[in-house]
Design an enzyme around this catalytic site. Structure first.
Site, PDB file in Angstrom:
ATOM      1  N   CYS A 145       0.844  -1.197   0.000  1.00  0.00           N
ATOM      2  CA  CYS A 145       0.000   0.000   0.000  1.00  0.00           C
ATOM      3  C   CYS A 145       0.882   1.251   0.000  1.00  0.00           C
ATOM      4  CB  CYS A 145      -0.902  -0.008   1.236  1.00  0.00           C
ATOM      5  SG  CYS A 145      -2.021   1.413   1.267  1.00  0.00           S
ATOM      6  N   CYS A 153       0.584   4.597   7.005  1.00  0.00           N
ATOM      7  CA  CYS A 153      -0.042   4.439   8.322  1.00  0.00           C
ATOM      8  C   CYS A 153       0.892   3.646   9.254  1.00  0.00           C
ATOM      9  CB  CYS A 153      -1.381   3.734   8.179  1.00  0.00           C
ATOM     10  SG  CYS A 153      -2.401   4.436   6.862  1.00  0.00           S
ATOM     11  N   CYS A 200       0.268  -0.071  10.337  1.00  0.00           N
ATOM     12  CA  CYS A 200      -0.250  -1.045   9.377  1.00  0.00           C
ATOM     13  C   CYS A 200       0.824  -1.922   8.724  1.00  0.00           C
ATOM     14  CB  CYS A 200      -1.039  -0.332   8.285  1.00  0.00           C
ATOM     15  SG  CYS A 200      -1.854  -1.507   7.173  1.00  0.00           S
ATOM     16  N   CYS A 243     -17.102  -8.550   5.171  1.00  0.00           N
ATOM     17  CA  CYS A 243     -16.374  -7.297   4.969  1.00  0.00           C
ATOM     18  C   CYS A 243     -15.120  -7.559   4.139  1.00  0.00           C
ATOM     19  CB  CYS A 243     -15.939  -6.717   6.305  1.00  0.00           C
ATOM     20  SG  CYS A 243     -17.266  -6.547   7.478  1.00  0.00           S
ATOM     21  N   CYS A 283     -19.862  -5.268   3.205  1.00  0.00           N
ATOM     22  CA  CYS A 283     -19.127  -4.092   3.668  1.00  0.00           C
ATOM     23  C   CYS A 283     -17.801  -4.076   2.913  1.00  0.00           C
ATOM     24  CB  CYS A 283     -18.868  -4.198   5.169  1.00  0.00           C
ATOM     25  SG  CYS A 283     -17.857  -2.853   5.809  1.00  0.00           S
ATOM     26  N   CYS A 309     -19.472   2.998   8.417  1.00  0.00           N
ATOM     27  CA  CYS A 309     -18.736   2.264   9.441  1.00  0.00           C
ATOM     28  C   CYS A 309     -17.429   3.022   9.641  1.00  0.00           C
ATOM     29  CB  CYS A 309     -18.471   0.834   8.968  1.00  0.00           C
ATOM     30  SG  CYS A 309     -17.384  -0.095  10.070  1.00  0.00           S
ATOM     31  N   ARG A 319     -18.237  -2.030  17.458  1.00  0.00           N
ATOM     32  CA  ARG A 319     -17.580  -3.319  17.199  1.00  0.00           C
ATOM     33  C   ARG A 319     -16.264  -3.449  17.961  1.00  0.00           C
ATOM     34  NH1 ARG A 319     -17.123  -3.643  11.736  1.00  0.00           N
ATOM     35  NH2 ARG A 319     -19.262  -4.358  11.749  1.00  0.00           N
TER      36      ARG A 319
HETATM   37  N1  SAM Z   1      -6.591   0.728   2.939  1.00  0.00           N
HETATM   38  C1  SAM Z   1      -7.864   1.098   3.389  1.00  0.00           C
HETATM   39  C2  SAM Z   1      -7.842   2.241   4.373  1.00  0.00           C
HETATM   40  O1  SAM Z   1      -6.922   2.374   5.153  1.00  0.00           O
HETATM   41  O2  SAM Z   1      -8.777   3.042   4.346  1.00  0.00           O
HETATM   42  C3  SAM Z   1      -8.649  -0.058   3.986  1.00  0.00           C
HETATM   43  C4  SAM Z   1      -7.942  -1.146   4.793  1.00  0.00           C
HETATM   44  S1  SAM Z   1      -7.202  -0.632   6.350  1.00  0.00           S
HETATM   45  C5  SAM Z   1      -6.260  -2.037   6.773  1.00  0.00           C
HETATM   46  C6  SAM Z   1      -8.586  -0.603   7.463  1.00  0.00           C
HETATM   47  C7  SAM Z   1      -8.340  -0.218   8.894  1.00  0.00           C
HETATM   48  O3  SAM Z   1      -7.694  -1.275   9.589  1.00  0.00           O
HETATM   49  C8  SAM Z   1      -7.451   0.968   9.190  1.00  0.00           C
HETATM   50  O4  SAM Z   1      -8.103   2.180   9.018  1.00  0.00           O
HETATM   51  C9  SAM Z   1      -7.076   0.753  10.634  1.00  0.00           C
HETATM   52  O5  SAM Z   1      -8.003   1.398  11.477  1.00  0.00           O
HETATM   53  C10 SAM Z   1      -7.189  -0.776  10.797  1.00  0.00           C
HETATM   54  N2  SAM Z   1      -5.877  -1.377  11.078  1.00  0.00           N
HETATM   55  C11 SAM Z   1      -4.866  -1.573  10.208  1.00  0.00           C
HETATM   56  N3  SAM Z   1      -3.792  -2.123  10.805  1.00  0.00           N
HETATM   57  C12 SAM Z   1      -4.122  -2.291  12.104  1.00  0.00           C
HETATM   58  C13 SAM Z   1      -3.438  -2.801  13.227  1.00  0.00           C
HETATM   59  N4  SAM Z   1      -2.183  -3.239  13.150  1.00  0.00           N
HETATM   60  N5  SAM Z   1      -4.093  -2.857  14.414  1.00  0.00           N
HETATM   61  C14 SAM Z   1      -5.364  -2.403  14.511  1.00  0.00           C
HETATM   62  N6  SAM Z   1      -6.064  -1.904  13.476  1.00  0.00           N
HETATM   63  C15 SAM Z   1      -5.454  -1.839  12.290  1.00  0.00           C
HETATM   64 FE1  SF4 Z   2      -2.799   1.225   3.382  1.00  0.00          FE
HETATM   65 FE2  SF4 Z   2      -2.807   0.028   5.734  1.00  0.00          FE
HETATM   66 FE3  SF4 Z   2      -3.063   2.654   5.625  1.00  0.00          FE
HETATM   67 FE4  SF4 Z   2      -5.089   1.078   4.738  1.00  0.00          FE
HETATM   68  S1  SF4 Z   2      -4.317   1.242   6.824  1.00  0.00           S
HETATM   69  S2  SF4 Z   2      -4.226   2.895   3.744  1.00  0.00           S
HETATM   70  S3  SF4 Z   2      -3.895  -0.663   3.912  1.00  0.00           S
HETATM   71  S4  SF4 Z   2      -1.247   1.472   4.974  1.00  0.00           S
END
Ligand code: SAM
Ligand code: SF4
Ligand code: DTB
Length: 337
Positions: free
Chosen positions: A54, A58, A61, A98, A129, A189, A261
């Protein structure tokens, strides 16, 4: 009598978070009972339809290309694999499926493929979702027309702490996507992550943003950070479990009609902590052994927990009724796995 408000101040929210624990839980549970059956929990299953690489950064992530995480990346899954996973989830008792993609935003070509997925999953009698990153107003409308029920897009944390965690997408861009989802008529959501090193004021700030949206989200995922080696947040100090429960309780008080949730991070929670979260008003979980890329509790453990607490899975609004299908009585479906 609870009032649905959209004008919460940060001080009011902080003073709720500071209440004596028993007073806070009692208040949250009272509000919960006005709006929900306290012994029903909605059950969703997650599938990563496009994993890793990606472009966003973040800090929590494992799927970000900016971090050095041992993760096998995958291209967008073919439709038949998605359908097979959806059937499996339905047979195990999930009522909502989802689908998540590691994108900053979908391209219009991606969107055509995910629309086919929405239509196919809906035909299985499941609610749908998706979480695909940012959406334009037109993309949101196309997904809504295809029948997508919910769109997940998290605010993640307070506006003040946000810059410590993500630099490639602004808070305002997230709010804009939520507005497009709402305008297109889909259910919203949106929630966040706790345990990223944020302060109590930041947790209050996240809840304030969620509760003061023009309409409350239908679904509010509260994730506990899953710490993954190689991500910048690996090694951050764990949050006090009671503070997590407090935040769930305040989410319930501020957004009385939302499904709250208990999302990522349950693998690291005791059964007792999860029970406290349900008592505080959480009434939805992810069910199935995998979240997107990280583990979730084994189904046996969740079934045992539901049984020990006398919790029943919430039925889908229109459960599948075709001949030969598993019983549409949700407890039966969970028990007879
Ligand atoms: N890439 C898209 C986005 O960020 O909008 C969708 C997928 S992203 C993985 C969805 C959500 O997963 C993130 O907004 C975050 O809140 C949650 N998430 C990701 N990594 C995580 C982690 N290590 N622990 C807890 N929540 C996590
Ligand atoms: Fe990409 Fe992870 Fe951020 Fe979603 S949460 S935008 S998958 S880096
Ligand atoms: C949400 O708030 N939590 C889910 C869902 N929305 C998409 C994602 C949790 C991801 C946890 C880390 C992983 O498994 O990659």
């Amino acid at each position: 009598m609870s009032l649905t408000r959209h004008d919460w101040t940060i001080e009011e929210i902080e003073s709720l978070l500071e209440l004596p624990f028993s007073d806070l839980i009692f208040r949250a549970q009272g509000i919960h009972r006005q709006h929900f059956d306290p012994n029903r929990v909605q059950v969703s299953t997650l599938l990563s339809i496009k994993t890793g690489a990606c472009p966003e950064d973040c800090g929590y992530c494992p799927q970000s290309a900016h971090h050095d995480v041992a993760l096998e990346r995958e291209r967008l899954l073919p439709l038949d694999e998605v359908l097979e996973a959806a059937r499996g989830a339905r047979e195990k008792g999930a009522t909502r499926f989802c689908m998540g993609a590691a994108w900053r935003n979908p391209t219009d070509r991606n969107l055509e493929r995910v629309i086919e997925m929405v239509q196919a999953v809906r035909e299985q009698g499941l609610e749908t979702c998706m979480t695909l990153g940012m959406l334009t107003p037109e993309q949101a409308q196309r997904l809504a027309r295809a029948g997508l029920d919910y769109y997940n897009h998290n605010l993640d944390t307070s506006p003040e702490f946000y810059g410590e965690i993500i630099s490639t997408r602004t808070y305002q861009e997230r709010l804009d996507t939520l507005e497009h989802v709402r305008a297109a008529g889909m259910s919203v959501c949106t929630g966040g992550i706790l345990g990223m090193g944020e302060s109590r004021r930041d947790r209050a700030g996240l809840l304030q943003q969620l509760a003061n949206l023009p309409r409350h989200p239908e679904s509010v995922p509260i994730n506990q950070l899953v710490q993954v080696e190689g991500t910048p947040l690996f090694g951050v100090e764990d949050l006090d479990p009671f503070e997590f429960v407090r935040t769930v309780a305040v989410a319930r008080i501020l957004m009385p009609e939302a499904h709250v949730r208990l999302s990522a991070g349950r693998t690291g929670m005791s059964d007792e902590m999860q029970a406290l979260c349900f008592l505080a008003g959480a009434n939805s979980i992810f069910y199935g052994e995998q979240l997107l890329t990280t583990p979730n509790p084994h189904q046996d453990r969740d079934q045992a927990l539901f049984r020990r607490l006398g919790i029943l899975p919430e039925a889908a609004e229109e459960p599948p009724t075709a001949v030969g299908e598993p019983s549409s009585e949700p407890w039966e479906r969970i028990r007879h796995l």
